[in-house]
Design a protein around this motif. Structure first.
Motif, PDB file in Angstrom:
ATOM      1  N   MET A  36     -58.830  -4.025  58.060  1.00 20.28           N
ATOM      2  CA  MET A  36     -59.161  -5.163  57.197  1.00 20.28           C
ATOM      3  C   MET A  36     -58.342  -6.396  57.567  1.00 20.28           C
ATOM      4  O   MET A  36     -58.771  -7.532  57.388  1.00 20.28           O
ATOM      5  CB  MET A  36     -58.903  -4.809  55.729  1.00 20.28           C
ATOM      6  N   THR A  58     -58.687  -6.018  48.310  1.00 19.07           N
ATOM      7  CA  THR A  58     -59.120  -7.046  49.247  1.00 19.07           C
ATOM      8  C   THR A  58     -57.924  -7.772  49.830  1.00 19.07           C
ATOM      9  O   THR A  58     -56.843  -7.797  49.218  1.00 19.07           O
ATOM     10  CB  THR A  58     -60.067  -8.055  48.569  1.00 19.07           C
ATOM     11  N   ASP A  94     -60.860  -9.308  57.121  1.00 17.95           N
ATOM     12  CA  ASP A  94     -62.019  -8.882  56.358  1.00 17.95           C
ATOM     13  C   ASP A  94     -61.928  -9.486  54.961  1.00 17.95           C
ATOM     14  O   ASP A  94     -60.949  -9.292  54.249  1.00 17.95           O
ATOM     15  CB  ASP A  94     -61.979  -7.344  56.265  1.00 17.95           C
ATOM     16  N   HIS A 146     -63.146  -4.051  49.189  1.00 22.47           N
ATOM     17  CA  HIS A 146     -63.435  -2.659  49.480  1.00 22.47           C
ATOM     18  C   HIS A 146     -63.099  -1.777  48.291  1.00 22.47           C
ATOM     19  O   HIS A 146     -62.115  -2.023  47.593  1.00 22.47           O
ATOM     20  CB  HIS A 146     -62.593  -2.199  50.682  1.00 22.47           C
TER      21      HIS A 146
END
Lengths: 512, 102
Positions: free
Chosen positions: A266, A447, A457, A461
């Protein structure tokens, strides 16, 4: 004496271990007198003792002129702080001029007088001992004994002139009534005001907050503003200053793994070696678990990790780590992990910072985790906390340590903590852990809000925590409003673009 | 040995030192006419060690060493009545110094 790289207008005398050199931009002006003002208990006398002790250890004798505490009291108090004055006296490196008032020898005043007797004694003591440093503690007391203020001012001015002629570097202490009121009770500085330093011990939200400020240093550069300081046993005054530069060796592009593969993905391949990450989340969202993974990830790479816990005990952390499959006791035995648990209330924030710096200096970790900042925040006023954070992050960056700091959000579903408000500009990575309520079910979302110097990212999630630790799953595709703390399910996930605006909802509007 | 001993600490030959010595001598001469060598004058600039021993801060300073207990008076001693009271001597009957400081 300071060994300067650049020539300065005036040579300085280092106040080595006090940390005040940075505030003074080099030290006390050599051969000059510096007035140190402060309220009772602000540390004036301790600073004087440190100044002379430091000189004595370097073979520079000093003279301590005391009006207030007797030499016996000073020896005893100094010993409690770890300074052995008697030892210095035996070595001829310390000499007292006892000008204290003996209540049994009251002096009647008949007619005009001067302080030639005192001047002669000080001069004598300096010449006999070869002193280069003098402390006079304190001016204020002289005036309680000799009520004729104009005479006393004139005579104290003469004293300072004598000190200058003797070419000694001197500290003169002076009382003041208020930490933020008029400079001194007696207007003593007016005529020796070349250099004025103020020690404060102000009451701020029921907590004592010690600071130092250099008001002026004639002809010399110095830092402005108040700097926090603490008084430690065995050391005395330690001022807490920022590292002079953000990083001495420049930023590194080396990336290191968080310890959690999915999170590294991420973040676009892990965090930079010298970056500070903040993990924010409500209670139970897995912050301490992330700390565990972060430390374990370091140990797996053969790095040294340090966990500073202000919430859980050492044994709790080890037990939980074992539960998640990380053998912390073995890591600790191998020397690659250290866990330090401290009650936040044990000491002041300034003391914590000094202690943390000491541990880091001594252990030299590659990774540092602090769990949690919120626990520290509750023990101090906002101003202290802010300077603590700045002091900590600047130190971490200078040492090029990868750091993970946690902060507890005040609400379950969203919202930011006040810790974040203080720290967000100081951190390079912000990871949010949030509860998400979807279809009557509590799920967890994670996140990466910010990642300085890299792409990452931006999706939220889902993750869950089980007996093996943390597992980050696919992004939520059908929920919006998670950051705002008001998640709602989208019937048509394709429409979520329209919902993007809700991500920018103010956290305060969550109502959770 | 005289029953009285006064030690006068002065700083050099300043007018203040001179006034103090004169005042003290005049008072002692009037109050203790039969005693000799009652006053010992010490210049702190020459004997800072003695000043240190006696804990001198302000000068001039007169210390009554005998009889005990010691008494200390600071200043140019320009007020003979107060000086006499402070040192435990009889007050002079009239002004003892022609050169009273202004």
């Amino acid at each position: 004496m300071t060994a300067e790289v650049l020539p300065r207008l005036m040579p300085r005398v280092s106040l080595r271990q006090t940390g005040l050199d940075q505030v003074l931009a080099g030290g006390l002006p050599q051969g000059r007198t510096t007035v140190v003002c402060g309220t009772a208990g602000s540390g004036k006398t301790i600073l004087g003792i440190q100044f002379l002790s430091d000189g004595a250890q370097q073979g520079e004798p000093g003279v301590f002129v005391t009006f207030e505490e007797t030499p016996d009291d000073l020896r005893r108090n100094a010993r409690a702080l770890g300074f052995d004055i008697a030892d210095h006296e035996e070595n001829g490196a310390w000499r007292f001029v006892d000008a204290t008032f003996d209540p049994g020898a009251e002096e009647e005043l008949v007619g005009s007088y001067d302080f030639a007797g005192l001047l002669a004694r000080v001069e004598h003591a300096v010449r006999v001992s070869g002193a280069t440093r003098v402390v006079i503690d304190s001016f204020g007391v002289v005036l309680t004994r000799f009520p004729d203020a104009p005479t006393v001012r004139r005579e104290l001015h003469r004293l300072v002139t004598v000190l200058r002629d003797l070419e000694v570097t001197a500290i003169v202490t002076s009382e003041r009534n208020d930490d933020y009121g008029p400079l001194s009770r007696h207007g003593v500085e007016e005529f020796v005001a070349d250099n004025v330093m103020v020690l404060r011990n102000a009451l701020d939200e029921e907590t004592r907050r010690r600071t130092v400020e250099v008001l002026k240093l004639r002809g010399c550069d110095h830092q402005t503003g108040e700097f926090p300081l603490t008084i430690l046993p065995d050391e005395g005054i330690v001022a807490i200053t920022l590292e002079p530069e953000l990083a001495t060796t420049g930023s590194t592009s080396e990336r290191i793994a968080f310890g959690l593969t999915e999170l590294d993905e991420m973040c676009g391949g892990g965090m930079y070696r010298d970056s500070v990450a903040l993990v924010s989340g409500a209670t139970g969202t897995g912050k301490t678990l992330l700390v565990t993974e972060f430390a374990a990830g370091g140990v797996r790479r053969g790095e040294r990790s340090l966990i500073l816990s202000f919430e859980e005990s050492n044994s709790q952390i080890q037990r939980n780590a074992i539960g998640w499959g990380h053998d912390f006791p073995a890591y600790i035995d191998s020397g690659n992990l250290r866990v330090v648990s401290i009650y936040p209330e044990m000491r002041s924030l300034e003391d914590h910072l000094v202690a943390i710096r000491r541990v880091i200096e001594e252990y030299q970790p590659d990774r540092l985790a602090v769990d949690s900042l919120s626990a520290l925040e509750r023990i101090a006023p906002a101003r202290s906390f802010r300077s603590f954070l700045i002091g900590l992050t600047s130190f971490i960056k200078q040492k090029q340590i990868a750091a993970l700091l946690t902060s507890t959000a005040r609400t379950l579903m969203g919202g930011e903590s006040s810790t974040e408000a203080h720290i967000s500009t100081l951190t390079d990575i912000i990871v949010l852990l949030r509860y998400v309520e979807v279809g009557g079910e509590i799920r967890r979302g994670c996140t990466v809000l910010k990642l300085r110097g890299s792409t990452h990212d931006k999706r939220i999630h889902e993750f869950d925590i089980d007996g093996e630790g943390m597992h980050i799953r696919a992004p939520f595709r059908d929920v919006a409003g998670i950051l705002a703390g008001a998640p709602r399910q989208l019937r048509d996930p394709e429409r979520q673009v329209d919902e993007v605006t809700s991500f920018f909802d103010l956290p305060g509007s969550d109502g959770a | 040995m005289s029953t009285h001993l006064f030690r006068l600490f002065v700083a050099g030959a300043s007018p203040r030192s001179f006034r103090a010595q004169q005042s003290l001598e005049a008072l002692v001469a009037a109050a203790l006419p039969d005693e000799r060598e009652v006053i010992e004058v010490i210049d702190v600039l020459e004997r800072p060690d003695l000043a240190e021993e006696a804990g001198v801060v302000a000068t001039p300073l007169v210390v009554r060493e005998r009889p005990l207990p010691t008494r200390r008076v600071v200043g140019d001693l320009s007020d003979p009545f107060r000086l006499a009271d402070a040192l435990g001597l009889d007050r002079p009957l009239r002004s003892i110094s022609k050169e009273r400081p202004t």
